[in-house]
Design a protein around this motif. Structure first.
Motif, PDB file in Angstrom:
ATOM      1  N   VAL A  28      36.596 113.359 -24.648  1.00  0.00           N
ATOM      2  CA  VAL A  28      35.313 113.627 -24.007  1.00  0.00           C
ATOM      3  C   VAL A  28      35.310 113.262 -22.527  1.00  0.00           C
ATOM      4  O   VAL A  28      34.405 113.675 -21.793  1.00  0.00           O
ATOM      5  N   THR A  29      36.288 112.487 -22.081  1.00  0.00           N
ATOM      6  CA  THR A  29      36.358 112.169 -20.658  1.00  0.00           C
ATOM      7  C   THR A  29      37.110 113.232 -19.862  1.00  0.00           C
ATOM      8  O   THR A  29      37.127 113.177 -18.627  1.00  0.00           O
ATOM      9  N   ALA A  30      37.705 114.200 -20.551  1.00  0.00           N
ATOM     10  CA  ALA A  30      38.527 115.206 -19.871  1.00  0.00           C
ATOM     11  C   ALA A  30      37.700 116.044 -18.900  1.00  0.00           C
ATOM     12  O   ALA A  30      38.144 116.346 -17.790  1.00  0.00           O
TER      13      ALA A  30
ATOM     14  N   SER B  60      33.630 117.760 -22.970  1.00  0.00           N
ATOM     15  CA  SER B  60      32.849 116.536 -22.842  1.00  0.00           C
ATOM     16  C   SER B  60      31.510 116.597 -23.574  1.00  0.00           C
ATOM     17  O   SER B  60      30.656 115.729 -23.385  1.00  0.00           O
ATOM     18  N   ALA B  61      31.324 117.627 -24.400  1.00  0.00           N
ATOM     19  CA  ALA B  61      30.157 117.711 -25.298  1.00  0.00           C
ATOM     20  C   ALA B  61      28.839 117.599 -24.548  1.00  0.00           C
ATOM     21  O   ALA B  61      27.998 116.755 -24.845  1.00  0.00           O
ATOM     22  N   GLN B  62      28.639 118.487 -23.574  1.00  0.00           N
ATOM     23  CA  GLN B  62      27.377 118.548 -22.844  1.00  0.00           C
ATOM     24  C   GLN B  62      26.627 119.821 -23.214  1.00  0.00           C
ATOM     25  O   GLN B  62      27.185 120.733 -23.825  1.00  0.00           O
ATOM     26  N   LEU B  63      25.357 119.871 -22.865  1.00  0.00           N
ATOM     27  CA  LEU B  63      24.580 121.081 -23.113  1.00  0.00           C
ATOM     28  C   LEU B  63      25.290 122.267 -22.472  1.00  0.00           C
ATOM     29  O   LEU B  63      25.690 122.184 -21.300  1.00  0.00           O
ATOM     30  N   PRO B  64      25.468 123.379 -23.179  1.00  0.00           N
ATOM     31  CA  PRO B  64      24.996 123.663 -24.542  1.00  0.00           C
ATOM     32  C   PRO B  64      26.091 123.511 -25.617  1.00  0.00           C
ATOM     33  O   PRO B  64      25.885 123.898 -26.749  1.00  0.00           O
TER      34      PRO B  64
ATOM     35  N   GLN C 218      25.913 109.188 -22.628  1.00  0.00           N
ATOM     36  CA  GLN C 218      26.641 108.455 -21.589  1.00  0.00           C
ATOM     37  C   GLN C 218      27.557 109.375 -20.778  1.00  0.00           C
ATOM     38  O   GLN C 218      27.720 109.182 -19.567  1.00  0.00           O
ATOM     39  N   ILE C 219      28.140 110.367 -21.425  1.00  0.00           N
ATOM     40  CA  ILE C 219      28.930 111.348 -20.670  1.00  0.00           C
ATOM     41  C   ILE C 219      28.009 112.114 -19.721  1.00  0.00           C
ATOM     42  O   ILE C 219      28.380 112.443 -18.587  1.00  0.00           O
ATOM     43  N   GLY C 220      26.784 112.385 -20.175  1.00  0.00           N
ATOM     44  CA  GLY C 220      25.792 112.989 -19.283  1.00  0.00           C
ATOM     45  C   GLY C 220      25.542 112.133 -18.059  1.00  0.00           C
ATOM     46  O   GLY C 220      25.395 112.640 -16.930  1.00  0.00           O
ATOM     47  N   TYR C 221      25.494 110.825 -18.252  1.00  0.00           N
ATOM     48  CA  TYR C 221      25.360 109.893 -17.133  1.00  0.00           C
ATOM     49  C   TYR C 221      26.493 110.075 -16.137  1.00  0.00           C
ATOM     50  O   TYR C 221      26.293 110.079 -14.913  1.00  0.00           O
ATOM     51  N   MET C 222      27.711 110.208 -16.653  1.00  0.00           N
ATOM     52  CA  MET C 222      28.868 110.370 -15.765  1.00  0.00           C
ATOM     53  C   MET C 222      28.734 111.650 -14.949  1.00  0.00           C
ATOM     54  O   MET C 222      28.987 111.663 -13.734  1.00  0.00           O
ATOM     55  N   PHE C 223      28.336 112.738 -15.607  1.00  0.00           N
ATOM     56  CA  PHE C 223      28.170 113.992 -14.877  1.00  0.00           C
ATOM     57  C   PHE C 223      27.032 113.893 -13.867  1.00  0.00           C
ATOM     58  O   PHE C 223      27.088 114.510 -12.796  1.00  0.00           O
ATOM     59  N   LEU C 224      26.004 113.138 -14.194  1.00  0.00           N
ATOM     60  CA  LEU C 224      24.918 112.933 -13.240  1.00  0.00           C
ATOM     61  C   LEU C 224      25.460 112.271 -11.980  1.00  0.00           C
ATOM     62  O   LEU C 224      25.123 112.668 -10.851  1.00  0.00           O
TER      63      LEU C 224
END
Length: 668
Positions: free
Chosen positions: A271-273, A242-246, A327-333
């Motif tokens: 990226v939603t996986a 999902s292409a998040q840090l790092p 936006q994927i970061g938003y989902m993880f939040l």
């Protein structure tokens, strides 16, 4: 008749096989896209059928075991029977969460396939493209349908492979080939964490089945530290996919692939996986607590961090790429504050407006004969009005303006973060909302407003996209408007239908906020989005971008830092790639000096011993043998002279011999 949900991934697989084995050589383009589109269309219809059957059955999950995949550790009992202590079934599961994911993957994927008919019409590898798209869709469907981590991992690795094939689709370009390799290798880092986390669950629970894992955690079969270790390792896998840090650096480079690929990767599939994985294992993450906090912080930081890079990008697709990371970061939040349904809700709405934005960006690029730099655009709302209108709808949706889809899902996440008491996560989310609205309308104003900045040749050929490309955009624009209405919060008389639908899987997350406070938080969220839009309008329309240029000049090194993406790629190349290359050189040197030295020294010593052996053999052994032979030859030459053939000679010899013998006896 129960719905055959296990057929859902079969149709894209058949489409891949038909186009991949036959279509590449024999089919005209019309037959190729007919097969590709029909395959995904049948999957979409089967997903609808299965979802309707799920609702009719009272939202009770269904499972289908296709065959026993891994029977291991057979225990032989005293009565002669045997049982497997560990067993993995190749099984598919269809529940509320799976239904949402299948509808998103097949529905949005179908529109992307239709759009590709026009976008890729002149590409010489048309059949290969549709074969890869079908395979990608199949892999993602296996991922979301898998009833256990092992089956899920097949799809997990499948989407990784397909991302490599599609990002590097135009492999004759070095940049595309390198981007494909970068995506593949970066994801392998995360996949290592996925495997380790799976191994921990196998060791302590003896299963990889999702239901059994949830039951084991609920029954206290895992200690909290073990659960945290497993959850964090699995989350490492999620950050890669999902292409998040790092592990986010591969996603901006994925823009080297065709635009439909960007839409499919960024909106509906790969990226939603990671988001799906955390939501599926919500019981494990909730039990850990620590892992859930890490998920929230990583998501919030990624949302803001990626948004800053959207401020300074000029490639229209790269702006959207950093938007996806944010936006994927938003989902993880949302997942990290326990609002699992809210995170999946934003996943769904994001699929609508982000696929719309990418495909609309592809329409802009198509109109400008391949141009992607926003500094060479401007004034396009008059040239391509259809594309402008749908692009504007997508931008409004992602900016969180009511009543568009993005508003409701973002608001649910922000309200959940505030209600959880994690005010840091709420502040990060609100900041990300403000930044998102700004950079998205920066894109709108630079692309569609102001004077035309393209060169004369490009301006002469500007044209609207054909209907086969625009019609999917109109459908996605409609979904970007109304797609969020299924999750209207209770304060707006909605009753959160979406959250109640997912409750059997994710639990029903209740906001412990007064209506007044919830409405106040909505107002703050709307104000943040409006402030971002207003700031972008003032800077890029009213003042023609001059404040942005002045700010870039004034900030100097700080602006360069953000423009160069915080030098993360350079750091990774220096430390990781450079470190691996240095290790390789040291290993080569060790091999040449020590290993080869020992081997070559042993060879030299062997040759020396061989030469000595040859010399000893030739001089001593052969000399002794040859000397004995020569002695016999010498003796024979002299003795044979005694053989004269005369009788008197022999008689004389006998007499002389007897005389000598008698003399010797007498003397001694």
């Amino acid at each position: 008749m129960p719905a055959p949900f296990y057929w859902i991934p079969l149709f894209p697989l058949l489409g891949f096989l038909i186009n991949g084995l036959i279509g590449i050589r024999r089919f005209p383009n019309r037959a190729v896209h007919a097969v590709g589109v029909a395959a995904v269309g049948l999957s979409f219809l089967t997903s609808l059928w299965s979802s309707a059957a799920l609702l009719a059955a009272g939202n009770v999950a269904a499972e289908k075991i296709l065959f026993i995949w891994i029977p291991a550790n057979l225990i032989h009992l005293a009565n002669g029977a045997s049982s497997a202590a560990f067993q993995v079934d190749f099984a598919f599961r269809f529940d509320a969460l799976t239904a949402v994911m299948c509808l998103v993957v097949t529905g949005v994927g179908l529109l992307i396939h239709i759009y590709s008919i026009g976008y890729m019409s002149h590409d010489k590898s048309y059949a290969r493209f549709f074969a890869y798209l079908n395979l990608f869709t199949c892999a993602m469907l296996v991922l979301v349908l898998g009833a256990n981590l092992a089956v899920m991992f097949i799809g997990w690795e499948g989407v990784g492979l397909c991302s490599y094939l599609l990002i590097g689709f135009w492999f004759s370009k070095d940049s595309a080939a390198n981007a494909g390799k970068k995506a593949f290798i970066t994801n392998r880092v995360g996949d290592f964490g996925f495997l380790l986390g799976t191994g921990i669950l196998m060791w302590f629970l003896g299963t990889v089945d999702f239901n059994a894992i949830s039951s084991g955690v609920t029954q206290g079969l895992l200690t909290r530290p073990v659960a945290t270790a497993a959850a964090l390792l699995l989350f490492l896998g999620a950050t890669g996919k999902s292409a998040q840090l790092p592990l986010y650096t591969w996603l901006p480079d994925a823009m080297e692939g065709p635009t439909p690929v960007s839409a499919l990767i960024h909106a509906a599939t790969m990226v939603t996986a990671g988001v799906y994985l955390v939501a599926r294992l919500n019981v494990l993450f909730t039990f850990s607590g620590t892992a859930l906090t890490v998920v929230a912080l990583v998501g919030g930081l990624t949302a803001c961090y990626a948004a800053t890079m959207g401020f300074v990008q000029f490639d229209i697709k790269r702006v959207l790429a950093y938007s996806t990371i944010s936006q994927i970061g938003y989902m993880f939040l949302g997942l990290g504050v326990g609002a699992y349904a809210a995170g999946i809700f934003h996943l769904m709405t994001h699929a609508f407006f982000k696929s719309l934005l990418f495909l609309a960006a592809g329409s802009v690029i198509h109109a400008l004969s391949g141009e992607q730099d926003m500094r060479r655009m401007g004034g396009l709302r008059r040239r391509i009005p259809g594309t402008y209108r749908v692009f504007l709808v997508g931008a409004i949706a992602i900016a969180g303006v009511p009543p568009f889809a993005g508003f409701f899902s973002k608001d649910e996440i922000l309200a959940s973060a505030f209600a959880s008491g994690n005010y840091v996560a709420w502040a990060l989310g609100l900041t990300g909302a403000l930044m998102t609205a700004f950079y998205m309308f920066r894109l709108i104003f630079m692309t569609f407003f102001g004077p035309e900045r393209m060169d004369e040749k490009t301006a002469h050929h500007v044209h609207e996209s054909p209907p086969v490309m625009l019609r999917p955009l109109y459908l996605l624009a409609g979904l970007s408007v109304v797609g969020g209405w299924v999750g209207l919060p209770a304060v707006l008389l909605g009753g959160d239908w979406f959250g109640r639908f997912l409750a059997p899987v994710t639990g029903h997350h209740v906001l412990h906020l007064s209506h007044g406070l919830e409405l106040g938080l909505m107002a703050i969220s709307i104000a943040a989005g409006a402030a971002g839009i207003a700031a972008a309008y003032i800077i890029y329309v009213r003042r023609g971008g001059e404040p942005a240029r002045a700010c870039a000049a004034r900030l100097g090194p700080l602006y360069t830092l953000v423009e160069r993406k915080y030098y993360v790629d350079e750091i990774y190349n220096g430390l990781i790639v450079g470190g691996c290359l240095l290790l390789g050189r040291l290993s080569a040197l060790f091999d040449q000096v020590l290993i080869d030295g020992v081997v070559n020294g042993a060879a030299g010593l062997t040759r020396l011993v061989s030469r000595g052996s040859i010399l000893f053999d030739g001089s001593v052994v052969d000399g002794a043998v040859n000397g004995v032979g020569r002695l016999h030859q010498f003796a024979a030459r002299h003795v044979r002279r005694l053989q004269t053939g005369y009788l008197y000679s022999y008689a004389l010899a006998v007499v002389v011999g007897m005389v000598l013998f008698i003399s010797a006896v007498l003397l001694f």
